[in-house]
Design an enzyme around this catalytic site. Structure first.
Site, PDB file in Angstrom:
ATOM      1  N   ASP A  10       0.861  -1.182   0.000  1.00 15.38           N
ATOM      2  CA  ASP A  10       0.000   0.000   0.000  1.00 15.38           C
ATOM      3  C   ASP A  10       0.899   1.234   0.000  1.00 15.38           C
ATOM      4  O   ASP A  10       2.103   1.139   0.254  1.00 15.38           O
ATOM      5  CB  ASP A  10      -0.884  -0.006   1.256  1.00 15.38           C
ATOM      6  CG  ASP A  10      -1.777   1.228   1.325  1.00 15.38           C
ATOM      7  OD1 ASP A  10      -2.284   1.664   0.276  1.00 15.38           O
ATOM      8  OD2 ASP A  10      -1.952   1.785   2.433  1.00 15.38           O
ATOM      9  N   SER A  11       0.291   2.380  -0.236  1.00 13.58           N
ATOM     10  CA  SER A  11       1.045   3.629  -0.206  1.00 13.58           C
ATOM     11  C   SER A  11       1.517   3.953   1.218  1.00 13.58           C
ATOM     12  O   SER A  11       2.395   4.782   1.403  1.00 13.58           O
ATOM     13  CB  SER A  11       0.170   4.764  -0.714  1.00 13.58           C
ATOM     14  OG  SER A  11      -1.008   4.840   0.052  1.00 13.58           O
ATOM     15  N   GLY A  43      -2.688   9.151  -3.870  1.00 10.40           N
ATOM     16  CA  GLY A  43      -3.972   9.642  -4.396  1.00 10.40           C
ATOM     17  C   GLY A  43      -3.895  10.890  -5.239  1.00 10.40           C
ATOM     18  O   GLY A  43      -4.758  11.148  -6.069  1.00 10.40           O
ATOM     19  N   CYS A  74      -3.690  -1.013  -2.094  1.00 11.26           N
ATOM     20  CA  CYS A  74      -3.980   0.409  -2.306  1.00 11.26           C
ATOM     21  C   CYS A  74      -4.961   0.564  -3.473  1.00 11.26           C
ATOM     22  O   CYS A  74      -4.740   0.015  -4.556  1.00 11.26           O
ATOM     23  CB  CYS A  74      -2.671   1.118  -2.637  1.00 11.26           C
ATOM     24  SG  CYS A  74      -2.872   2.846  -3.069  1.00 11.26           S
ATOM     25  N   GLU A 153      -5.001  10.295   8.773  1.00 11.22           N
ATOM     26  CA  GLU A 153      -3.579  10.321   9.142  1.00 11.22           C
ATOM     27  C   GLU A 153      -3.365  11.122  10.429  1.00 11.22           C
ATOM     28  O   GLU A 153      -2.474  10.842  11.210  1.00 11.22           O
ATOM     29  CB  GLU A 153      -2.737  10.927   8.012  1.00 11.22           C
ATOM     30  CG  GLU A 153      -2.704  10.077   6.756  1.00 11.22           C
ATOM     31  CD  GLU A 153      -1.615   9.014   6.763  1.00 11.22           C
ATOM     32  OE1 GLU A 153      -0.479   9.348   7.086  1.00 11.22           O
ATOM     33  OE2 GLU A 153      -1.925   7.846   6.433  1.00 11.22           O
ATOM     34  N   CYS A 185     -11.004   3.380  -0.653  1.00 10.19           N
ATOM     35  CA  CYS A 185      -9.705   3.878  -0.198  1.00 10.19           C
ATOM     36  C   CYS A 185      -9.366   3.161   1.104  1.00 10.19           C
ATOM     37  O   CYS A 185     -10.244   2.944   1.948  1.00 10.19           O
ATOM     38  CB  CYS A 185      -9.790   5.388   0.031  1.00 10.19           C
ATOM     39  SG  CYS A 185      -8.299   6.082   0.764  1.00 10.19           S
ATOM     40  N   THR A 186      -8.089   2.819   1.245  1.00 10.95           N
ATOM     41  CA  THR A 186      -7.647   2.080   2.437  1.00 10.95           C
ATOM     42  C   THR A 186      -7.964   2.801   3.752  1.00 10.95           C
ATOM     43  O   THR A 186      -8.118   2.158   4.785  1.00 10.95           O
ATOM     44  CB  THR A 186      -6.113   1.908   2.388  1.00 10.95           C
ATOM     45  OG1 THR A 186      -5.542   3.186   2.065  1.00 10.95           O
ATOM     46  CG2 THR A 186      -5.701   0.879   1.379  1.00 10.95           C
ATOM     47  N   HIS A 187      -8.014   4.130   3.711  1.00 16.36           N
ATOM     48  CA  HIS A 187      -8.188   4.895   4.950  1.00 16.36           C
ATOM     49  C   HIS A 187      -9.639   5.015   5.406  1.00 16.36           C
ATOM     50  O   HIS A 187      -9.907   5.265   6.570  1.00 16.36           O
ATOM     51  CB  HIS A 187      -7.627   6.305   4.770  1.00 16.36           C
ATOM     52  CG  HIS A 187      -6.142   6.367   4.795  1.00 16.36           C
ATOM     53  ND1 HIS A 187      -5.358   5.611   3.955  1.00 16.36           N
ATOM     54  CD2 HIS A 187      -5.284   7.094   5.567  1.00 16.36           C
ATOM     55  CE1 HIS A 187      -4.079   5.868   4.201  1.00 16.36           C
ATOM     56  NE2 HIS A 187      -4.006   6.763   5.167  1.00 16.36           N
TER      57      HIS A 187
HETATM   58  N1  DGL Z   1      -3.812   3.936  -0.079  1.00 13.03           N
HETATM   59  C1  DGL Z   1      -4.497   4.970  -0.821  1.00 13.03           C
HETATM   60  C2  DGL Z   1      -5.735   4.405  -1.494  1.00 13.03           C
HETATM   61  O1  DGL Z   1      -6.288   3.407  -1.077  1.00 13.03           O
HETATM   62  C3  DGL Z   1      -4.890   6.133   0.084  1.00 13.03           C
HETATM   63  C4  DGL Z   1      -3.755   6.975   0.569  1.00 13.03           C
HETATM   64  C5  DGL Z   1      -2.975   7.652  -0.540  1.00 13.03           C
HETATM   65  O2  DGL Z   1      -3.477   8.614  -1.168  1.00 13.03           O
HETATM   66  O3  DGL Z   1      -1.897   7.191  -0.809  1.00 13.03           O
HETATM   67  O4  DGL Z   1      -6.162   4.942  -2.482  1.00 13.03           O
END
Ligand code: DGL
Length: 267
Positions: A10-11, A43, A74, A153, A185-187
């Site tokens: 993931d990012s 993103g 991600c 975050e 989105c993961t978050h």
């Molecule tokens: N992991 C990214 C996603 O799921 C979210 C965080 C980012 O922008 O890197 O799109």
């Protein structure tokens, strides 16, 4: 091959929600997690950059970890890089978008599906394509929510600021009478409480982590990839910030005993 690990990346640390779901679904599997904490967020970055990052991480996994398959946890990377890296690497690669789309289609009653994600994910239209492939008549309403990642975050998982932002983002989707909302989105799973309150009881929330874990299980069986290693997970990041511990705890629900930093640009 049986004991080769599954690579998940993931990012940043958001993908730990996917790693957790995979550990629950496939407890015997050995996992290697890579969080690109030096280069988050993905993103807002261009597709070329996202693809370059994905290639480097997959090379690291293949060279150093002999992974038997890769999960792109991600959403932004799944949206822009998945199809490309799938053609380039001789290893099964799974993303989070197809499983999320599948879950949304099985949940919706009125065929009106909302998708929220980063600017990159929404601009790619990857969810719209994936949903229409399964259910061509679905009406898909998408909305980029760029303030959600920084809110998570910063640990602002609830409260008036987060709720006001959620209201503003969800308003057009609710106006379109969606009955299903995909957290693309993961978050966003960490904002589930606020999102559920703002969306109301009639809207079902789909989080692709669980569906991805099930899909991985199915895919491993389908590709005849041997399963049942000894379990466990190794963690790697591209930067170890001061906030690492706190953030890992937030996404995983527990602390990470050991983490190693990798200079991923060299791959
Ligand atoms: N992991 C990214 C996603 O799921 C979210 C965080 C980012 O922008 O890197 O799109």
């Amino acid at each position: 091959m049986k004991n080769y690990p599954i690579g998940i990346f993931d990012s940043g640390l958001g993908g730990l929600t996917v790693a957790k779901a995979i550990q629950q679904e496939l407890p015997g599997e050995r996992l290697v997690y890579f969080g690109d904490t030096a280069r988050i967020p993905y993103g807002t970055k261009s597709p070329e950059t996202i693809v370059r990052y994905a290639r480097q991480i997959i090379r690291f996994f293949r060279k150093n970890k002999k992974v038997k398959c890769v999960v792109v946890a991600c959403n932004t990377s799944s949206a822009w890089a998945l199809e490309i890296v799938r053609r380039e690497f001789p290893v099964p690669i799974l993303g989070v978008i197809e499983p999320g789309a599948y879950a949304a289609v099985s949940v919706t009653r009125n065929g009106r599906i909302g998708v929220i994600g980063t600017e990159g994910t929404i601009a790619s239209k990857a969810y719209v394509r994936a949903i229409h492939k399964i259910f061509p008549k679905a009406k898909v309403y998408s909305k980029a929510c760029p303030l959600f990642v920084p809110l998570v975050e910063e640990g602002k998982l609830m409260g008036p600021v987060t709720e006001a932002v959620a209201r503003e983002y969800l308003q057009p989707l609710l106006k379109a009478k969606i009955d299903t909302l995909v957290l693309g989105c993961t978050h966003y799973p960490l904002l589930k409480k606020v999102l559920a309150r703002v969306a109301g009881k009639k809207v079902k929330i789909v989080d692709s982590a669980e569906e991805t874990a099930k899909s991985l299980h199915h895919n491993l069986e389908m590709h005849g990839v041997p399963m049942n290693g000894r379990g466990g997970c190794q963690y790697y990041v591209s930067d170890l910030s001061r906030k690492f511990k706190q953030q890992a705890q937030r996404f995983l629900g527990r602390t990470i005993p050991k983490v190693e930093k990798v200079f991923v640009e060299k791959y």
